[in-house]
Design a protein around this motif. Structure first.
Motif, PDB file in Angstrom:
ATOM      1  N   PHE A   1       0.853  -1.191   0.000  1.00 53.75           N
ATOM      2  CA  PHE A   1       0.000   0.000   0.000  1.00 53.75           C
ATOM      3  C   PHE A   1       0.889   1.242   0.000  1.00 53.75           C
ATOM      4  N   MET A   2       0.551   2.220  -0.830  1.00 54.06           N
ATOM      5  CA  MET A   2       1.259   3.501  -0.838  1.00 54.06           C
ATOM      6  C   MET A   2       0.539   4.447   0.118  1.00 54.06           C
ATOM      7  N   ASP A   3       1.083   4.562   1.321  1.00 53.64           N
ATOM      8  CA  ASP A   3       0.490   5.428   2.341  1.00 53.64           C
ATOM      9  C   ASP A   3       1.072   6.826   2.142  1.00 53.64           C
ATOM     10  N   TYR A   4       0.344   7.646   1.379  1.00 48.83           N
ATOM     11  CA  TYR A   4       0.875   8.940   0.940  1.00 48.83           C
ATOM     12  C   TYR A   4       0.280  10.090   1.751  1.00 48.83           C
ATOM     13  N   TRP A   5       1.154  11.004   2.179  1.00 50.93           N
ATOM     14  CA  TRP A   5       0.751  12.178   2.957  1.00 50.93           C
ATOM     15  C   TRP A   5       1.366  13.419   2.335  1.00 50.93           C
ATOM     16  N   ASN A   6       0.555  14.462   2.179  1.00 51.15           N
ATOM     17  CA  ASN A   6       1.051  15.738   1.670  1.00 51.15           C
ATOM     18  C   ASN A   6       2.008  16.387   2.671  1.00 51.15           C
ATOM     19  N   ALA A   7       2.737  17.381   2.187  1.00 52.57           N
ATOM     20  CA  ALA A   7       3.733  18.052   3.031  1.00 52.57           C
ATOM     21  C   ALA A   7       3.113  18.747   4.234  1.00 52.57           C
TER      22      ALA A   7
ATOM     23  N   GLY B   1       0.833  17.467   6.093  1.00 52.25           N
ATOM     24  CA  GLY B   1       0.384  16.471   7.053  1.00 52.25           C
ATOM     25  C   GLY B   1      -0.995  15.915   6.795  1.00 52.25           C
ATOM     26  N   THR B   2      -1.569  16.228   5.634  1.00 53.66           N
ATOM     27  CA  THR B   2      -2.884  15.693   5.288  1.00 53.66           C
ATOM     28  C   THR B   2      -2.731  14.508   4.344  1.00 53.66           C
ATOM     29  N   PRO B   3      -3.617  13.493   4.458  1.00 53.87           N
ATOM     30  CA  PRO B   3      -3.523  12.348   3.555  1.00 53.87           C
ATOM     31  C   PRO B   3      -4.062  12.684   2.182  1.00 53.87           C
ATOM     32  N   SER B   4      -3.593  11.950   1.164  1.00 57.22           N
ATOM     33  CA  SER B   4      -4.075  12.140  -0.201  1.00 57.22           C
ATOM     34  C   SER B   4      -4.451  10.797  -0.802  1.00 57.22           C
ATOM     35  N   GLU B   5      -5.414  10.840  -1.734  1.00 63.09           N
ATOM     36  CA  GLU B   5      -5.891   9.592  -2.334  1.00 63.09           C
ATOM     37  C   GLU B   5      -4.831   8.942  -3.212  1.00 63.09           C
ATOM     38  N   MET B   6      -4.145   9.757  -4.020  1.00 60.60           N
ATOM     39  CA  MET B   6      -3.240   9.202  -5.024  1.00 60.60           C
ATOM     40  C   MET B   6      -2.186  10.231  -5.394  1.00 60.60           C
TER      41      MET B   6
ATOM     42  N   GLY C   1      -2.280  20.999  -0.272  1.00 60.16           N
ATOM     43  CA  GLY C   1      -1.457  20.414   0.783  1.00 60.16           C
ATOM     44  C   GLY C   1       0.036  20.515   0.551  1.00 60.16           C
ATOM     45  N   SER C   2       0.464  20.936  -0.658  1.00 61.87           N
ATOM     46  CA  SER C   2       1.903  21.011  -0.943  1.00 61.87           C
ATOM     47  C   SER C   2       2.323  22.337  -1.570  1.00 61.87           C
TER      48      SER C   2
END
Length: 293
Positions: A74-80, A82-87, A224-225
């Motif tokens: 799983f690609m657990d991706y977070w913006n700079a 600190g918020t999560p992003s879908e893709m 978020g970035s």
């Protein structure tokens, strides 16, 4: 409690990420810690953080496994911020490179690697430019929210495109307009989306199509970035929007120039509707250890 984070810095056309392996899902960074790691002056610096975790060890990974039991990772991706992003289209290519180079997966030429994301399972393959990812079915969200950006004198309509995450694509008149936009400020949309949105500003080349390939330039402000040198899903959204505006006869293959390089976008039919793919380079830059408070 602080931790020593063993990380790798990676980038795809200048969109840069801090990656770390946590297969068992034992390291959960807080939003404040993510912001600290991504800080370009006091941390490693990056447009986001990607945690490599087994899908079975993450609540969000259950949906990925239900969709495709081959989506082991799983690609657990977070913006700079600190918020999560879908893709993340650039991030998933860099993530594939990270998994391969660290011996976590093997991917032979012609094979497909299924990766879980919050936006669904995405399939990645090697190609001549690096990696290609099938972003899945895309949706025309429609609507024409008015988009205002600093140094652009007039608000412009944006076209809503969803490629697993939301985008508003804005057509500009020429390169001078594109270059003058100050994207250090968040573009303002009317109406404003509840959960934020990525905003792409696009200028077509003249001629638009050469040898059957459409050509555009793009800059982006990612939610978020901030402004980034590249946005993979944004490149796909920009190509889809430009094809929509161009009308019948527009190509299904596109070359998208971003400040950090060039990305390829292709639209193709499948049994469940039209998909869009993204291709481009993915590089790992350096490894390190960072103390995170």
């Amino acid at each position: 409690m602080g931790i020593d984070l063993n990380f790798t810095k990676g980038q795809g056309t200048g969109n840069d990420f801090v990656l770390f392996a946590d297969p068992e899902g034992q390291v959960e960074l807080t939003p404040a810690q993510i912001r600290a790691v991504c800080d370009r002056r006091f941390g490693v610096g990056g447009d986001g953080i990607i945690r490599a975790v087994k899908s079975r060890n993450l609540d969000a990974g259950a949906a990925a496994l239900a969709e495709d039991d081959a989506a082991e990772w799983f690609m657990d991706y977070w913006n700079a911020d600190g918020t999560p992003s879908e893709m993340c289209g650039n991030g998933i290519r860099v993530y594939a490179r990270f998994l391969i180079d660290n011996g976590l997966v093997a991917l032979a030429d012609g094979d497909t690697l299924a990766i879980g994301t919050r936006g669904g399972v995405r399939d990645v393959q090697r190609n001549l430019t690096g990696f290609q990812v099938d972003l899945g079915r895309w949706k025309l969200e429609g609507g024409e929210p008015l988009v205002r950006a600093k140094n652009l004198q007039v608000a412009r309509p944006g076209l809503g495109i969803n490629v697993g995450n939301p985008h508003a694509v804005v057509a500009l008149a020429d390169d001078d307009e594109l270059d003058s936009a100050d994207l250090t400020f968040i573009p303002q949309l009317d109406p404003e989306p509840d959960d934020g949105i990525n905003v792409e500003f696009v200028v077509p080349h003249d001629p638009l199509v050469v040898d059957g390939v459409g050509r555009i330039r793009m800059r982006v402000h990612e939610r978020g970035s901030g402004e980034t040198l590249s946005c993979g899903t944004g490149a796909a959204a920009a190509a889809l929007a430009t094809r929509h505006w161009a009308g019948a006869g527009a190509p299904n293959q596109w070359r998208v120039e971003v400040p950090g390089g060039v990305l390829g976008v292709r639209m193709f039919p499948t049994e469940d509707g039209e998909h869009v793919s993204l291709s481009g380079p993915a590089d790992l830059v350096f490894d390190g250890v960072l103390g995170v408070a």
